[in-house]
Design a protein around this motif. Sequence first.
Motif, PDB file in Angstrom:
ATOM      1  N   TYR A 114      -2.294   3.595   5.199  1.00 43.19           N
ATOM      2  CA  TYR A 114      -2.337   4.769   4.328  1.00 43.19           C
ATOM      3  C   TYR A 114      -1.381   5.872   4.774  1.00 43.19           C
ATOM      4  CZ  TYR A 114      -6.606   2.740   2.374  1.00 43.19           C
ATOM      5  OH  TYR A 114      -7.508   1.909   1.756  1.00 43.19           O
ATOM      6  N   LEU A 115      -1.104   5.919   6.068  1.00 40.25           N
ATOM      7  CA  LEU A 115      -0.290   7.001   6.622  1.00 40.25           C
ATOM      8  C   LEU A 115       1.067   6.501   7.097  1.00 40.25           C
ATOM      9  CD1 LEU A 115      -3.068   8.894   8.612  1.00 40.25           C
ATOM     10  CD2 LEU A 115      -2.152   9.449   6.351  1.00 40.25           C
ATOM     11  N   ASN A 116       1.586   5.516   6.401  1.00 39.54           N
ATOM     12  CA  ASN A 116       2.944   5.080   6.716  1.00 39.54           C
ATOM     13  C   ASN A 116       3.931   6.039   6.078  1.00 39.54           C
ATOM     14  OD1 ASN A 116       2.610   4.453   4.046  1.00 39.54           O
ATOM     15  ND2 ASN A 116       2.961   2.256   4.268  1.00 39.54           N
ATOM     16  N   GLU A 117       5.182   5.937   6.455  1.00 42.52           N
ATOM     17  CA  GLU A 117       6.190   6.824   5.888  1.00 42.52           C
ATOM     18  C   GLU A 117       6.404   6.470   4.424  1.00 42.52           C
ATOM     19  OE1 GLU A 117       7.391   9.468   7.150  1.00 42.52           O
ATOM     20  OE2 GLU A 117       6.457   9.175   9.104  1.00 42.52           O
ATOM     21  N   PRO A 118       6.348   7.462   3.530  1.00 41.37           N
ATOM     22  CA  PRO A 118       6.530   7.169   2.109  1.00 41.37           C
ATOM     23  C   PRO A 118       7.930   6.654   1.823  1.00 41.37           C
ATOM     24  CG  PRO A 118       6.548   9.536   2.492  1.00 41.37           C
ATOM     25  CD  PRO A 118       6.150   8.895   3.791  1.00 41.37           C
ATOM     26  N   THR A 119       7.995   5.696   0.905  1.00 38.59           N
ATOM     27  CA  THR A 119       9.301   5.173   0.502  1.00 38.59           C
ATOM     28  C   THR A 119       9.908   6.096  -0.551  1.00 38.59           C
ATOM     29  OG1 THR A 119       8.349   3.874  -1.295  1.00 38.59           O
ATOM     30  CG2 THR A 119       8.469   2.820   0.868  1.00 38.59           C
ATOM     31  N   PRO A 164      -7.013  22.933  -0.813  1.00 38.17           N
ATOM     32  CA  PRO A 164      -7.465  21.552  -1.045  1.00 38.17           C
ATOM     33  C   PRO A 164      -6.390  20.660  -1.652  1.00 38.17           C
ATOM     34  CG  PRO A 164      -8.613  23.099  -2.496  1.00 38.17           C
ATOM     35  CD  PRO A 164      -7.888  23.908  -1.480  1.00 38.17           C
ATOM     36  N   GLU A 165      -5.560  21.210  -2.555  1.00 39.74           N
ATOM     37  CA  GLU A 165      -4.536  20.401  -3.212  1.00 39.74           C
ATOM     38  C   GLU A 165      -3.408  19.996  -2.263  1.00 39.74           C
ATOM     39  OE1 GLU A 165      -3.509  24.768  -3.919  1.00 39.74           O
ATOM     40  OE2 GLU A 165      -5.321  23.505  -3.936  1.00 39.74           O
ATOM     41  N   GLU A 166      -3.368  20.588  -1.079  1.00 40.28           N
ATOM     42  CA  GLU A 166      -2.355  20.232  -0.073  1.00 40.28           C
ATOM     43  C   GLU A 166      -2.953  19.393   1.054  1.00 40.28           C
ATOM     44  OE1 GLU A 166      -0.903  23.987   1.262  1.00 40.28           O
ATOM     45  OE2 GLU A 166       0.325  24.347  -0.530  1.00 40.28           O
ATOM     46  N   THR A 167      -4.178  18.906   0.833  1.00 39.31           N
ATOM     47  CA  THR A 167      -4.938  18.283   1.915  1.00 39.31           C
ATOM     48  C   THR A 167      -5.380  16.870   1.560  1.00 39.31           C
ATOM     49  OG1 THR A 167      -5.757  20.469   2.559  1.00 39.31           O
ATOM     50  CG2 THR A 167      -6.970  18.558   3.384  1.00 39.31           C
ATOM     51  N   LEU A 210      -7.460  15.566  -1.891  1.00 38.92           N
ATOM     52  CA  LEU A 210      -7.042  14.187  -2.115  1.00 38.92           C
ATOM     53  C   LEU A 210      -7.822  13.312  -1.136  1.00 38.92           C
ATOM     54  CD1 LEU A 210      -5.321  11.964  -3.338  1.00 38.92           C
ATOM     55  CD2 LEU A 210      -3.483  12.585  -1.755  1.00 38.92           C
ATOM     56  N   ALA A 211      -8.920  12.730  -1.612  1.00 42.03           N
ATOM     57  CA  ALA A 211      -9.838  11.986  -0.751  1.00 42.03           C
ATOM     58  C   ALA A 211      -9.587  10.492  -0.896  1.00 42.03           C
ATOM     59  CB  ALA A 211     -11.279  12.326  -1.101  1.00 42.03           C
ATOM     60  N   VAL A 212      -9.379   9.813   0.217  1.00 41.22           N
ATOM     61  CA  VAL A 212      -8.995   8.402   0.214  1.00 41.22           C
ATOM     62  C   VAL A 212      -9.997   7.616   1.060  1.00 41.22           C
ATOM     63  CG1 VAL A 212      -7.190   6.751   0.822  1.00 41.22           C
ATOM     64  CG2 VAL A 212      -6.569   9.025  -0.044  1.00 41.22           C
ATOM     65  N   GLN A 213     -10.584   6.594   0.448  1.00 44.85           N
ATOM     66  CA  GLN A 213     -11.525   5.749   1.183  1.00 44.85           C
ATOM     67  C   GLN A 213     -10.763   4.664   1.930  1.00 44.85           C
ATOM     68  OE1 GLN A 213     -14.600   3.896  -1.172  1.00 44.85           O
ATOM     69  NE2 GLN A 213     -15.767   3.255   0.620  1.00 44.85           N
ATOM     70  N   MET A 261       0.845  -1.197   0.000  1.00 42.27           N
ATOM     71  CA  MET A 261       0.000   0.000   0.000  1.00 42.27           C
ATOM     72  C   MET A 261       0.881   1.247   0.000  1.00 42.27           C
ATOM     73  SD  MET A 261      -2.882   1.547   0.163  1.00 42.27           S
ATOM     74  CE  MET A 261      -2.946   3.334   0.131  1.00 42.27           C
ATOM     75  N   ALA A 262       0.739   2.091  -1.024  1.00 44.04           N
ATOM     76  CA  ALA A 262       1.522   3.319  -1.098  1.00 44.04           C
ATOM     77  C   ALA A 262       0.993   4.345  -0.103  1.00 44.04           C
ATOM     78  CB  ALA A 262       1.465   3.879  -2.513  1.00 44.04           C
ATOM     79  N   SER A 263       1.891   5.075   0.503  1.00 44.47           N
ATOM     80  CA  SER A 263       1.495   6.108   1.457  1.00 44.47           C
ATOM     81  C   SER A 263       0.831   7.273   0.731  1.00 44.47           C
ATOM     82  CB  SER A 263       2.722   6.600   2.217  1.00 44.47           C
ATOM     83  OG  SER A 263       2.395   7.696   3.046  1.00 44.47           O
ATOM     84  N   VAL A 264      -0.148   7.906   1.387  1.00 46.16           N
ATOM     85  CA  VAL A 264      -0.769   9.120   0.837  1.00 46.16           C
ATOM     86  C   VAL A 264      -0.036  10.371   1.312  1.00 46.16           C
ATOM     87  CG1 VAL A 264      -3.025   8.012   0.682  1.00 46.16           C
ATOM     88  CG2 VAL A 264      -2.443   9.329   2.741  1.00 46.16           C
ATOM     89  N   LEU A 265       1.027  10.183   2.081  1.00 46.59           N
ATOM     90  CA  LEU A 265       1.796  11.327   2.580  1.00 46.59           C
ATOM     91  C   LEU A 265       2.794  11.773   1.508  1.00 46.59           C
ATOM     92  CD1 LEU A 265       2.373  10.152   6.259  1.00 46.59           C
ATOM     93  CD2 LEU A 265       0.626  11.707   5.377  1.00 46.59           C
ATOM     94  N   LEU A 266       2.248  12.328   0.447  1.00 43.96           N
ATOM     95  CA  LEU A 266       3.055  12.777  -0.681  1.00 43.96           C
ATOM     96  C   LEU A 266       3.758  14.084  -0.337  1.00 43.96           C
ATOM     97  CD1 LEU A 266       0.412  11.934  -3.418  1.00 43.96           C
ATOM     98  CD2 LEU A 266       2.327  10.527  -2.633  1.00 43.96           C
ATOM     99  N   PRO A 267       4.796  14.454  -1.081  1.00 46.68           N
ATOM    100  CA  PRO A 267       5.612  15.624  -0.715  1.00 46.68           C
ATOM    101  C   PRO A 267       4.834  16.929  -0.593  1.00 46.68           C
ATOM    102  CG  PRO A 267       6.758  14.296  -2.342  1.00 46.68           C
ATOM    103  CD  PRO A 267       5.395  13.706  -2.218  1.00 46.68           C
ATOM    104  N   HIS A 268       3.765  17.088  -1.366  1.00 50.33           N
ATOM    105  CA  HIS A 268       3.039  18.355  -1.351  1.00 50.33           C
ATOM    106  C   HIS A 268       1.962  18.421  -0.273  1.00 50.33           C
ATOM    107  CE1 HIS A 268       0.504  15.658  -3.712  1.00 50.33           C
ATOM    108  NE2 HIS A 268      -0.513  16.457  -3.456  1.00 50.33           N
ATOM    109  N   ILE A 269       1.746  17.328   0.456  1.00 45.04           N
ATOM    110  CA  ILE A 269       0.678  17.284   1.456  1.00 45.04           C
ATOM    111  C   ILE A 269       1.131  17.955   2.753  1.00 45.04           C
ATOM    112  CG2 ILE A 269      -0.720  15.770   2.917  1.00 45.04           C
ATOM    113  CD1 ILE A 269      -1.642  15.960   0.005  1.00 45.04           C
TER     114      ILE A 269
END
Length: 220
Positions: free
Chosen positions: A207-212, A172-175, A194-197, A1-9
């Motif tokens: 979903y909120l793990n540290e991004p690789t 919104p684009e940073e959220t 960025l809405a994630v179910q 599962m890829a993290s949703v904690l992208l650089p712009h968030i």
Amino acid sequence: MASVLLPHIRNIIFDLGDVIIPIDLRAPIRNFATLSGLREEEVEAIWQEHGITMQFETGLMDDAGFRQHVRRLLKNDAWADEVIDTAWNTVLLELPVERIHRIRQLQQRYRLFLLSNTSTIHIRKVNQMLTSLGQPPLEELFERVYYSYEVRLAKPSPDIYRHVLKTAGLAPEETVFLDDNAANIRAAGELGILAVQVQPPLTILDYLNEPTDESVSRTR
């Protein structure tokens, strides 16, 4: 599962039920059916006909009004407040403390918010559960909490998301918004969030793990 904690968030908005705390939506129906001697289907039909949940969760009824409404509709004036509150709170299952630990870690790097369709009785119970686990209440875990009964709006109305974005000063684009309900996700996504179910067996820990390094590089 890829993290949703992208650089712009920079901001994370959490739903409460089935995102932070597991819930059983039918449990109150079962318990009020047992208390009243009615079938579950009868109690559910009464709930839907009178819109009890929505009225309570959008602040149209206070605690006393909700309890009195339940007594009248289920025809039992003898139920104590505690009986009704206990049955109502059976929707809340055991709170996984590791999710709270992760939220507290994220406080150091992100602005965190809570957006929940909920009631005063449920929030008091969740805060009691947090305290029993040695954790701070919801109001201290998040920069700001948005409860439907306080703002008099409920998801998936676009107005409640606009209210959060405006009052918290969020782009919104940073959220990121995490919710278990597909309709809530669609409504937030239409506003550019960025809405994630969150869907079992995955949890916010996935979903909120540290991004690789790989997942970060793909976003560039």
